[in-house]
Enzyme design. Sequence first.
Site, short mmCIF file in Angstrom:
data_model
loop_
_atom_site.label_atom_id
_atom_site.label_comp_id
_atom_site.label_asym_id
_atom_site.label_seq_id
_atom_site.Cartn_x
_atom_site.Cartn_y
_atom_site.Cartn_z
N MET A 126 1.04 -1.24 -0.15
CA MET A 126 0.62 0.15 0.30
C MET A 126 1.15 1.58 -0.19
O MET A 126 0.97 2.54 -0.84
CB MET A 126 -0.63 -0.39 1.43
CG MET A 126 -1.80 -0.93 1.56
SD MET A 126 -2.67 -1.67 2.86
CE MET A 126 -2.02 -1.55 4.37
N GLU A 128 3.80 4.11 -0.54
CA GLU A 128 4.28 4.31 -1.60
C GLU A 128 5.78 5.46 -0.73
O GLU A 128 5.53 6.07 0.24
CB GLU A 128 3.26 5.53 -2.52
CG GLU A 128 2.63 4.20 -2.80
CD GLU A 128 1.92 4.70 -4.32
OE1 GLU A 128 2.18 5.51 -4.49
OE2 GLU A 128 0.93 3.82 -5.25
N PRO A 129 6.72 5.85 -1.94
CA PRO A 129 7.89 6.91 -1.08
C PRO A 129 6.60 8.14 -0.57
O PRO A 129 7.59 8.76 0.13
CB PRO A 129 8.75 7.03 -2.03
CG PRO A 129 8.63 5.86 -2.66
CD PRO A 129 6.88 5.16 -2.59
N SER A 133 0.13 7.14 5.48
CA SER A 133 -1.09 7.33 6.17
C SER A 133 -2.29 8.05 5.60
O SER A 133 -3.35 7.44 5.59
CB SER A 133 -1.07 8.42 7.44
OG SER A 133 -0.42 8.01 7.89
N GLU A 245 -5.72 -6.48 11.03
CA GLU A 245 -3.94 -6.47 10.81
C GLU A 245 -3.87 -5.44 11.77
O GLU A 245 -2.83 -5.57 12.84
CB GLU A 245 -3.80 -5.32 9.80
CG GLU A 245 -2.50 -5.04 9.67
CD GLU A 245 -1.87 -4.12 8.21
OE1 GLU A 245 -2.50 -4.28 7.01
OE2 GLU A 245 -1.16 -4.00 8.24
N GLY A 343 23.57 -1.58 31.93
CA GLY A 343 24.69 -1.42 30.42
C GLY A 343 24.41 -3.04 30.71
O GLY A 343 24.28 -2.73 28.75
N THR A 368 -0.62 4.65 12.15
CA THR A 368 0.10 4.71 12.98
C THR A 368 -1.01 5.60 13.85
O THR A 368 -1.94 5.01 14.06
CB THR A 368 0.41 6.81 12.31
OG1 THR A 368 -0.12 7.35 12.27
CG2 THR A 368 2.07 6.54 11.49
N GLU A 370 -1.46 7.97 15.72
CA GLU A 370 -2.02 9.18 15.41
C GLU A 370 -3.10 8.95 14.40
O GLU A 370 -4.69 9.33 15.31
CB GLU A 370 -1.22 10.31 14.56
CG GLU A 370 0.16 10.61 15.90
CD GLU A 370 1.13 9.35 16.23
OE1 GLU A 370 1.28 9.14 15.07
OE2 GLU A 370 1.84 9.55 16.86
#
Length: 388
Positions: A126, A128-129, A133, A245, A343, A368, A370
Amino acid sequence: MPRYRWETEEHELFRESLRKFLQKEAEPRYDQWEKDRLIPKSFWKQLGELGFLCPQVDEKYGGLGLDFSFGVIIGEEMERIGAGLTGVGLHNDIVVPYIEAYGTDAQKKKYLPGCVTGDRITAIAMTEPGTGSDLAGIRTTAIRDGDHYVVNGQKTFITNGINGNLALVAVKTDPDAEPRHRGVSLLLIEEGTPGFTKGRKLDKVGMHSQDTAELYFEDCRVPADNLLGEEGKGFHYMMEKLQQERLVVALAAQTAMEDMLRLTVDYVKSRDAFGRPVAAFQNTQFKLAEIATETELGKAFLESLIADHLDGKDIVTKVSMAKSWITDTAKRAAADCMQLHGGYGYMEEYKIARRYRDIPVMSIYAGTNEIMKTIIAKNMGLSGAGAR
Ligand SMILES: Cc1cc2nc3c(=O)[nH]c(=O)nc-3n(C[C@H](O)[C@H](O)[C@H](O)COP(=O)(O)OP(=O)(O)OC[C@H]3O[C@@H](n4cnc5c(N)ncnc54)[C@H](O)[C@@H]3O)c2cc1C
């Protein structure tokens, strides 16, 4: 002891045999897979042979005809080993259900048996660059030309992008449609189709063994028979299937949180400082008491949500709450658990370090957090007329 009230003896046996298999075949190899940045395809075949791929698929297509409750068990047991096995859940519970729900009989016959055996590994493309959202804003086009669609565009961040040999690709069949989402369709595109190439395997902060990649389409001619469902309905199908999902992602975060709690409780009991176990400090006790409480809250929420989903109820609002709350809570817990390891928590040989790297993406993908909150707010009536 069953984990959920709805679990039957069949579920328990299924979980036990999967856990034994993973302890033998995955756990000892997982660190190497993380270094290799890939899970071998042979592991997928093993999963398929034992019935752990898409057990929900109808028996006539080679599956076991079980329901999503078995997917829950597979997702949890995979996550217990490590988040790099996320691709299996994506194949089982996210991509294949699209083919089951919207595929023609011919598409099901062609693809589902291979999905069950592990010969076919699926991906969903789904993002793309230029857009993630805002899914209706995708720019990959699929223009009809006779019996084919000609696909042009680029996808990124695609899970199973390297191992996958069947991609379900969101495209614009009508780039000028208004509203924009009406122009979105879904195409099944096989590896090897001329014009379809894979880009580089992306170098991620975490989930190293999970293969995430770019996909390119350049004048890629895809048979029109590979359209999934109806033209222009792709957005609607995705909104429907994104619910499961999100549930799958919430379940993974919950499992990771339980694992981190267990690891940290063990560690603080065994590590001494100032002449007493780290577990004896009130700060340690309060932190872990809080995480244990949140873990129980998440489990109870998910249990009711899974039951509602299995009953076919609408879970849109609640699954958005579960996805955002559990993944955010797990992210906070990861930081606290690492801190309590001192640590050593920052050293790769301690599993908490890997969990800390793997967790943050869960609040980013599958929508996301949001975006989850915008859905919740909208369903609370907060974005209608008069809302600012
Ligand atoms: C490891 C990994 C695996 C992935 N696997 C897949 C996959 O298999 N298939 C696939 O298609 N995609 C996949 N994705 C992509 C993922 O779903 C997207 O990254 C995600 O949806 C966010 O899109 P974006 O990255 O374009 O961010 P953007 O949409 O550019 O968002 C940037 C920021 O703006 C915020 N934002 C955007 N819109 C709003 C709004 N309306 N209100 C408030 N805030 C907003 C976002 O929450 C975010 O914080 C994967 C990503 C990762 C990192």
